[in-house]
Design a protein around this motif. Structure first.
Motif, mmCIF file in Angstrom:
data_model
loop_
_atom_site.group_PDB
_atom_site.id
_atom_site.type_symbol
_atom_site.label_atom_id
_atom_site.label_comp_id
_atom_site.label_asym_id
_atom_site.label_seq_id
_atom_site.Cartn_x
_atom_site.Cartn_y
_atom_site.Cartn_z
ATOM 1 N N ILE A 97 0.981 -1.253 -0.017
ATOM 2 C CA ILE A 97 -0.034 0.190 -0.080
ATOM 3 C C ILE A 97 0.946 1.297 -0.137
ATOM 4 O O ILE A 97 0.720 2.103 -0.715
ATOM 5 N N LEU A 98 2.003 1.251 0.990
ATOM 6 C CA LEU A 98 2.841 2.316 0.814
ATOM 7 C C LEU A 98 3.449 2.465 -0.527
ATOM 8 O O LEU A 98 3.492 3.770 -0.946
ATOM 9 N N ALA A 99 4.099 1.580 -1.218
ATOM 10 C CA ALA A 99 4.534 1.621 -2.306
ATOM 11 C C ALA A 99 3.549 2.320 -3.436
ATOM 12 O O ALA A 99 4.061 3.172 -4.387
ATOM 13 N N ARG A 100 2.267 1.545 -3.431
ATOM 14 C CA ARG A 100 1.351 2.303 -4.204
ATOM 15 C C ARG A 100 1.051 3.961 -4.000
ATOM 16 O O ARG A 100 1.015 4.670 -4.974
ATOM 17 N N GLN A 101 1.083 4.323 -2.788
ATOM 18 C CA GLN A 101 0.690 5.632 -2.381
ATOM 19 C C GLN A 101 1.906 6.644 -3.011
ATOM 20 O O GLN A 101 1.624 7.563 -3.600
ATOM 21 N N VAL A 102 3.102 6.099 -2.850
ATOM 22 C CA VAL A 102 4.032 6.806 -3.246
ATOM 23 C C VAL A 102 4.220 7.142 -4.745
ATOM 24 O O VAL A 102 4.441 8.002 -5.437
ATOM 25 N N ALA A 103 4.079 5.730 -5.396
ATOM 26 C CA ALA A 103 3.986 5.761 -6.875
ATOM 27 C C ALA A 103 2.747 6.597 -7.519
ATOM 28 O O ALA A 103 3.005 7.275 -8.362
ATOM 29 N N GLU A 104 1.723 6.699 -6.898
ATOM 30 C CA GLU A 104 0.522 7.235 -7.240
ATOM 31 C C GLU A 104 0.841 8.675 -7.155
ATOM 32 O O GLU A 104 0.465 9.719 -7.825
ATOM 33 N N ALA A 105 1.500 9.319 -6.036
ATOM 34 C CA ALA A 105 1.617 10.500 -6.040
ATOM 35 C C ALA A 105 2.567 11.188 -6.909
ATOM 36 O O ALA A 105 2.547 12.307 -7.407
ATOM 37 N N CYS A 106 3.640 10.452 -7.271
ATOM 38 C CA CYS A 106 4.576 10.621 -8.142
ATOM 39 C C CYS A 106 3.761 10.884 -9.613
ATOM 40 O O CYS A 106 4.158 11.998 -10.362
ATOM 41 N N LEU A 107 3.095 9.888 -10.041
ATOM 42 C CA LEU A 107 2.351 10.091 -11.079
ATOM 43 C C LEU A 107 1.406 10.974 -11.351
ATOM 44 O O LEU A 107 0.872 11.163 -12.350
ATOM 45 N N ALA A 108 0.995 11.813 -10.395
ATOM 46 C CA ALA A 108 -0.023 12.924 -10.222
ATOM 47 C C ALA A 108 0.707 14.151 -10.934
ATOM 48 O O ALA A 108 -0.027 14.875 -11.521
ATOM 49 N N ASP A 109 1.958 14.018 -11.088
ATOM 50 C CA ASP A 109 2.663 14.862 -12.086
ATOM 51 C C ASP A 109 2.737 14.521 -13.468
ATOM 52 O O ASP A 109 3.336 13.561 -13.698
ATOM 53 N N SER A 110 2.196 15.169 -14.184
ATOM 54 C CA SER A 110 1.746 14.522 -15.634
ATOM 55 C C SER A 110 2.935 14.547 -16.492
ATOM 56 O O SER A 110 3.286 13.824 -17.365
ATOM 57 N N ARG A 111 4.289 15.167 -15.991
ATOM 58 C CA ARG A 111 5.427 15.120 -16.704
ATOM 59 C C ARG A 111 6.265 13.635 -16.397
ATOM 60 O O ARG A 111 7.148 13.090 -17.008
ATOM 61 N N ILE A 112 5.626 12.977 -15.317
ATOM 62 C CA ILE A 112 6.046 11.638 -14.975
ATOM 63 C C ILE A 112 5.473 10.413 -15.526
ATOM 64 O O ILE A 112 4.276 10.461 -15.567
ATOM 65 N N LEU A 113 6.227 9.670 -16.487
ATOM 66 C CA LEU A 113 5.467 8.518 -17.216
ATOM 67 C C LEU A 113 5.600 7.259 -16.416
ATOM 68 O O LEU A 113 4.695 6.393 -16.405
ATOM 69 N N GLU A 114 6.412 6.925 -15.609
ATOM 70 C CA GLU A 114 6.702 5.730 -14.579
ATOM 71 C C GLU A 114 7.297 6.082 -13.358
ATOM 72 O O GLU A 114 8.147 7.043 -13.367
#
Length: 144
Positions: A97-114
């Motif tokens: 869950i923690l990993a998903r939360q961090v990844a989703e927060a990063c992907l909230a920036d439209s400049r980030i693809l992965e």
């Protein structure tokens, strides 16, 4: 300098070439250790555990690497601040869950693809340095 390199440079001296462009652009934060309230067992509630995170983000447009000021690039300071804010937001049951939360927060920036996120609990097993997960999430392709 080898003769082959010297000969190649001599051949290229009169050639006009396009300026090189980045093929990929990633930013990362490695080995960030943060106290975290995490776990599913009764003894894990109410006590913070040491968690080590690694985050690598791949930009959708590698030309972002050519930015000349902080506003034109994705800042690793933002990633660290996001992780710290998540740590302060309350108990999380699973490292997944923690990993998903961090990844989703990063992907909230439209400049980030992965976003690739590693989460390790450091004090789970005395005979192991860590136990954890790695999650890679990608931005879905838009149909527009």
């Amino acid at each position: 300098m080898t003769a082959a390199i010297r000969d190649r440079l001599a051949e290229d001296a009169g050639t006009v070439r396009a300026a090189p462009v980045p093929r990929s652009y990633r930013i990362f934060v490695r080995n960030l250790v943060v106290p975290w309230h995490i776990g599913i067992y009764p003894h894990e509630y109410g006590t913070a555990q040491r968690v080590r995170l690694g985050v690598t983000c791949t930009m959708a447009d590698p030309r972002l690497a050519l930015g000349r000021d902080i506003d034109s690039v994705v800042s690793y300071e933002t990633i660290v601040a996001t992780v710290r804010a998540l740590a302060a937001s309350g108990h999380v049951e699973l490292v997944e869950i923690l990993a998903r939360q961090v990844a989703e927060a990063c992907l909230a920036d439209s400049r980030i693809l992965e976003a690739a996120v590693t989460v390790e609990k450091l004090d789970v097993f005395p005979e192991a340095e860590s136990a954890g997960v790695e999650l890679v999430m990608i931005r879905p392709r838009s149909d527009t």
